[in-house]
Design an enzyme around this catalytic site. Structure first.
Site, PDB file in Angstrom:
ATOM      1  N   TYR A   1      -2.027  -1.225  10.301  1.00 48.43           N
ATOM      2  CA  TYR A   1      -1.774  -1.568   8.959  1.00 48.43           C
ATOM      3  C   TYR A   1      -0.666  -0.838   8.437  1.00 48.43           C
ATOM      4  CZ  TYR A   1      -3.867  -1.171   4.319  1.00 48.43           C
ATOM      5  OH  TYR A   1      -3.988  -1.441   2.971  1.00 48.43           O
TER       6      TYR A   1
ATOM      7  N   SER B   1       0.924  -1.038  -0.083  1.00 50.13           N
ATOM      8  CA  SER B   1       0.062  -0.072   0.046  1.00 50.13           C
ATOM      9  C   SER B   1       0.914   1.378  -0.065  1.00 50.13           C
ATOM     10  CB  SER B   1      -0.703  -0.033   1.358  1.00 50.13           C
ATOM     11  OG  SER B   1      -1.408   1.178   1.658  1.00 50.13           O
TER      12      SER B   1
END
Ligand code: NAD
Length: 262
Positions: A157, A144
């Site tokens: 995350y 990401s």
């Protein structure tokens, strides 16, 4: 013209939905035989049927990527039904947002288990297929922008997505002598169920409107205020799968409308 992926076996985790599903459809169009591995067994089966009815070849595999037994059994099933794995796209993921002081330890462990244990366990299970006779292969981790940047509320995350860079780089070094390449694809925001869920959550947490979450938080750092699309990500994955040499290994490629520039 036949693609270099024709007849190659690809496992895509978390492919019952969102980005993983689009990658599965894209690789199937390029001629790969696809195993859709997902916690959501019915969803995995539905995507496999979609590929098969369009003339491709796919199977659905029920798999919790955090369970070593489930991963081993699922990869064995893929080998039996489709043949040895050439491509692994480790994509399954979830999002849990909370400030660190309120982040439940159980949520932290769940996040690291899905994103990091899942990537490790699936990699470990497919490497014997790739190393046998130095057949080679490609492992793509779904990173990401948060593999490179941090945002508030996303401690687990961001930590997990940064961690994938380390795994990919280590595999690039270990796998090279067997013809295995490993890269991380790092998307900006893509409108999938994972992201739709965050819009009201972040609006509440930051005390702003949902429109502001989209405009300022999700797209504020991009060069053009545009969401990354499913197709943008799937095309990048396909490109990396088809790339013919280890000139591209151990890399991360960011697909984010300029939100993060490497
Ligand atoms: P999604 O919610 O649409 O799909 C995620 C899939 O993973 C679902 O089918 C779910 O059933 C599956 N899954 C969840 N836990 C699992 C487990 N333990 N074992 C097997 N499967 C499991 O999400 P998405 O947006 O398509 O996200 C896919 C990946 O892309 C994730 O790793 C996510 O972090 C990453 N990503 C997404 C975005 C985005 O903006 N959507 C941006 C960057 C990176």
């Amino acid at each position: 013209m036949a693609s270099s992926l024709t007849g190659k076996v690809a496992v895509v985790t978390g492919a019952a939905s969102g980005i993983g599903k689009e990658i599965a459809l894209n690789l199937a169009k390029a001629g790969a035989h696809i195993a859709i591995a997902d916690l959501n067994a019915a969803g995995a089966q539905a995507v496999a049927e979609e590929i098969n009815s369009a003339g491709g070849k796919a199977i659905g595999i029920a798999m919790d990527v955090t369970s070593e037994d489930a991963v081993k059994a699922g990869i064995a099933e893929v080998k039996e039904k489709l043949g040895p794995v050439y491509i692994l796209v480790s994509n399954a993921g979830i999002q849990i947002v909370n400030p660190i002081e309120n982040f439940a330890y159980s949520d932290w462990k769940k996040m690291l288990a899905i994103h990091l244990d899942g990537a490790f366990l699936t990699t470990k299970a497919v490497l014997p297929h790739m190393y046998e006779d130095d057949r080679g292969g490609v492992v793509i981790y779904m990173g990401s922008v948060h593999s490179h940047l941090a945002s508030p509320l996303k401690s687990a995350y961001v930590t997990a997505k940064h961690g994938l860079l380390g795994l990919a780089r280590t595999l690039a070094k270990e796998g090279a002598k067997h013809g295995v390449r490993s890269n991380v694809v790092c998307p900006g925001f893509v409108r999938t169920p994972l992201v739709e869920k965050q819009i009201p959550e972040q609006a509440k947490e930051f005390g702003i409107s949902e429109e502001e979450v989209v405009k300022k938080i999700m797209l504020g750092g991009t060069v053009d205020g545009i969401f990354t699309t499913l197709d943008d990500v799937a095309e990048t994955v396909r490109f990396l799968c088809e790339f013919p040499s280890a000139a591209l290994t151990g890399q991360s490629i960011t697909v984010s409308h300029g939100w993060h520039m490497q």
